[in-house]
Scaffold this active site. Structure first.
Site, PDB file in Angstrom:
ATOM      1  N   ALA A 227      38.921  44.062  41.788  1.00 53.95           N
ATOM      2  CA  ALA A 227      39.205  43.836  43.207  1.00 53.95           C
ATOM      3  C   ALA A 227      38.862  45.065  44.053  1.00 53.95           C
ATOM      4  CB  ALA A 227      40.666  43.450  43.379  1.00 53.95           C
ATOM      5  N   HIS A 228      39.012  44.920  45.331  1.00 52.10           N
ATOM      6  CA  HIS A 228      38.607  45.991  46.245  1.00 52.10           C
ATOM      7  C   HIS A 228      39.414  47.277  46.043  1.00 52.10           C
ATOM      8  CE1 HIS A 228      41.248  44.102  49.692  1.00 52.10           C
ATOM      9  NE2 HIS A 228      41.889  44.168  48.560  1.00 52.10           N
ATOM     10  N   ASN A 229      38.688  48.374  46.162  1.00 52.60           N
ATOM     11  CA  ASN A 229      39.278  49.710  46.091  1.00 52.60           C
ATOM     12  C   ASN A 229      39.790  50.104  44.711  1.00 52.60           C
ATOM     13  OD1 ASN A 229      40.180  48.608  49.132  1.00 52.60           O
ATOM     14  ND2 ASN A 229      39.182  50.589  49.044  1.00 52.60           N
TER      15      ASN A 229
END
Lengths: 354, 354, 354
Positions: free
Chosen positions: A255-257
């Site tokens: 997922a993001h980051n």
């Protein structure tokens, strides 16, 4: 289909930095690698697990890659009997197998096509491709993409605007990389991989969800391999970062980051939620779920199908697998899961009243 | 790569319907949005969680989006000290952040290409595309597809026969939509999404499995976003229905005849089995499995990695996560799971004999 | 969009090898199939579950497919009342439904396109395609691929070098098959499927991971169907083998060297790790994880979301699902999971001291 490659035991020994034991066999030619119990007289075998040691007795292989320890075991187990198979002694037989197989594959590879950019590929004129980049049929390279020397882009791939790909990379067919993402050198992406899709970010307002634009990118280090249909989302504001030497299996979600440290392994169907940081040299099992916004230190192993709900601050192996059972047995046990706390309290009362 | 956009604090304040506190700073120009602790003097920051309040002290941001409550906290915590950063007071700072970021993105977007239908795209002459539809390189639009105004179809997408897509949609590269499926307005589909694949339906006969043709479709509402490599199967006889405002993360599976109510969130790697109905405003965690043929009412939250095996008839939060532990500890506990019922019975006997 | 097909009850009866009960209605025409409670007067319905028997009372269907047992039930339940709907008595109403629906679909199918190989498709001149193979827009067929009669390759598919596909296959859009893999006859692959990606094999050396080349292939039997975005990895040295009649749902992972026996079902989001062998006629539930290097015998059912950590040597149903609960209840119970062994020991002590 595969080209026949013949190499001498001397060559093999040099590829793996090993010691070829048998005199006179240096010029023996071999053509492939195979497991110890199935190798034929012109194939290389390897002994990578002690449980297969007894296969040394009956193997037909031309030569076996083994460790000094395996050899010592042989001399101890069969003190009066010489090893009937030629042998190359190496520090790490499994790594030696990888090296030999790689050498065969490199030699069997098709030569580069005469037309490096397939005429059906759509390459924006503002993209910068090193001289020997190969672009497959119906691939699309958008404006300002930069692709390093020797990188091969498979048929049907889409490389977005401004994407940077290092040298000697390999994108198998139908990979998608969104705009602005960056890959290091020698990155391998399997078919269906998506790099740089939007992270899952929405703000609630009046009972609906406002999209939070995902304006970060994905930065992938050198020597990374990503399995088929795995997704790595772009950061919300910053970058999602995959370290050097990371290997991710099929159908996993990053997922993001998220940050993944160097040389960490992530097996198939794993899901790493947003903003979580995983250390270096970790091993994340298949089907694992890891919640967002936590930190996992270097050297952690998570068993497959485990759910990680909080930070892991010490290296070690962590597990949370519900043992399976026969269904009838499960049906008897299942209702009790909801009453564990009461059981504990009853035991406490019994202990007190004892 | 991104265009530099400069806007005044007055503009920002209008975008979010907020109140710009500081006099004289209305014309101050900013160029991006960033977290409070990293924003520079020409960036907008936002305070969306109380735990970051102390960052107000040291932020370098040009302006901060915050709530009246945050501002009150400041005045209480620092009664003698004015906020050194300009501020825009809003009802919902997180939503305000989404709005500001969206405005920046809209202004940074590339202008529409001169050739809206890329010459390499294959658009059937019986498809009907609104005037300003954009079709990327090597995309395929089949007969009788209908695509609404402003919708962009990415490179490599395949839009099947008779598919209907509403206005202002965005299909990223390599999306596939099977024949007959229908999408509302402003739908975003990420790369690798498959809409309308056959549901998993087979009838046993003589030890083999007969395929049950899946003749239904998928109907997707307005303002839906679907993450990379997620699959939504077509109905067996009727439709699989995704309500308005639903947001589905990557690598999730929505089986045939599932109904998902408006504004429900489904996180990554979730699997919803056939004919299950999920209510409105639900939140389904990542890695969740939900069995088929059940009904989940509005307002249910399911924690990540939970297995839902029966209908949920009351709103609330439901969880079924086996806590992970150190592997050695797990090995000690694991055998007991198969004997919970016996433990309970022993306790009962002990209580009786007490 | 769908062509209207009218067929007589006599035709339907012959399709399913059933007995049409009512005299005089043989020439009645019907146009579609529908559930019993929603079928209109020109639609065929089917009664496949006893719980729907009462729908016989009020159905509007033109004809119903039912078993002799259902009919007997009717005569017992309504001794004075004739069935008001025409009926075709069959051995297996669910299979009969599959057959009728298939016949409708076959008759509704679009005729083959005039240009069987779409001009935008890239077919290597060394590929061998049977006369009536259909290749969609922007598909890519590489050198030495062999494709059997009647097989349709969807738009955007990539069929690698030397791939062999049997007759009457169907690859939906955007499928990828890596070099050297082999599919039997009548294989259906849904969009996003990846066959033959590299297995996940790496050898540790000096803290990094050496890639082990995956030089095996994937061999898929006849009558196999694989759901959207599912991945089947190629073998490391040998083959990954999918037996005849196997049906795999969406987003599942079949790792290298896995063997799946004939007519086994694998539901969505399942993950089967490397070198595991699954028997014939098994049913693997959705979200299941199965570890590598184990053998599961014929006739095993694994409930959804179960983790299989060791060989299954007896047929039966196996389950390992943690029951979900209200979150507050879970929070009370969760800490106890880590202390089950201690609870058991306390009970033992109490029993001893009793």
């Amino acid at each position: 289909m595969q080209k026949l490659i013949l190499v001498s035991l001397q060559d093999i020994s040099e590829w793996v930095g090993g010691t070829l034991l048998s005199s006179g066999s240096e010029v023996k030619m071999v053509r492939a690698i195979a497991p110890l119990n199935r190798a034929t007289k012109d194939e290389v075998a390897f002994l990578a697990q002690t449980k297969y040691r007894e296969q040394l007795v009956s193997t037909n292989a031309a030569v076996v890659l083994l460790s000094q320890k395996d050899l010592d075991w042989w001399h101890h187990a069969y003190p009066t009997q010489a090893l009937h198979v030629d042998a190359i002694v190496v520090d790490n037989p499994y790594a030696a197998y990888a090296k030999v197989a790689t050498q065969f594959v490199v030699r069997q590879q098709a030569p580069l096509p005469l037309q490096k950019i397939h005429p059906s590929a759509v390459v924006d004129e503002r993209a910068r491709l090193a001289d020997d980049v190969v672009v497959g049929a119906n691939a699309v390279i958008e404006a300002n993409a930069v692709i390093g020397a020797g990188t091969r882009i498979g048929p049907g791939c889409v490389v977005g605007e401004g994407v940077v790909i290092g040298e000697s990379g390999l994108l198998h067919a139908n990979v998608t990389i969104y705009h602005g993402c960056q890959l290091g050198a020698r990155v391998i992406l399997h078919s269906g991989v998506v790099i740089g899709s939007d992270g899952y970010g929405f703000a609630p307002e009046h009972g609906a969800w406002l999209k939070i634009p995902q304006v970060g990118v994905v930065i992938v280090g050198d020597d990374v391999e990503v399995g088929a249909n795995t997704c790595i989302d772009r950061g919300a504001l910053d970058a999602t970062v995959i370290g050097n030497g990371v290997k991710i299996d099929n159908l996993s979600q990053i997922a993001h980051n998220v940050q993944v440290g160097d040389h960490t392994l992530i097996s198939a169907n794993a899901a790493i939620a947003g903003s979580t940081s995983i250390g270096k040299h970790c091993m994340i099992g298949g089907g694992t779920c890891i919640v967002g916004h936590i930190k996992i230190v270097d050297g952690v192993s998570v068993s497959g199908a485990t759910v990680v709900t909080r930070a892991l601050t010490k290296p070690g192996v962590y597990t949370g697998i519900l043992p399976f059972m026969e269904h009838a047995q499960w049906e008897r046990n299942a209702p009790v899961f909801r009453h564990l706390r009461e059981l504990r309290e009853k035991i406490r009362r019994l202990e007190k009243n004892k």
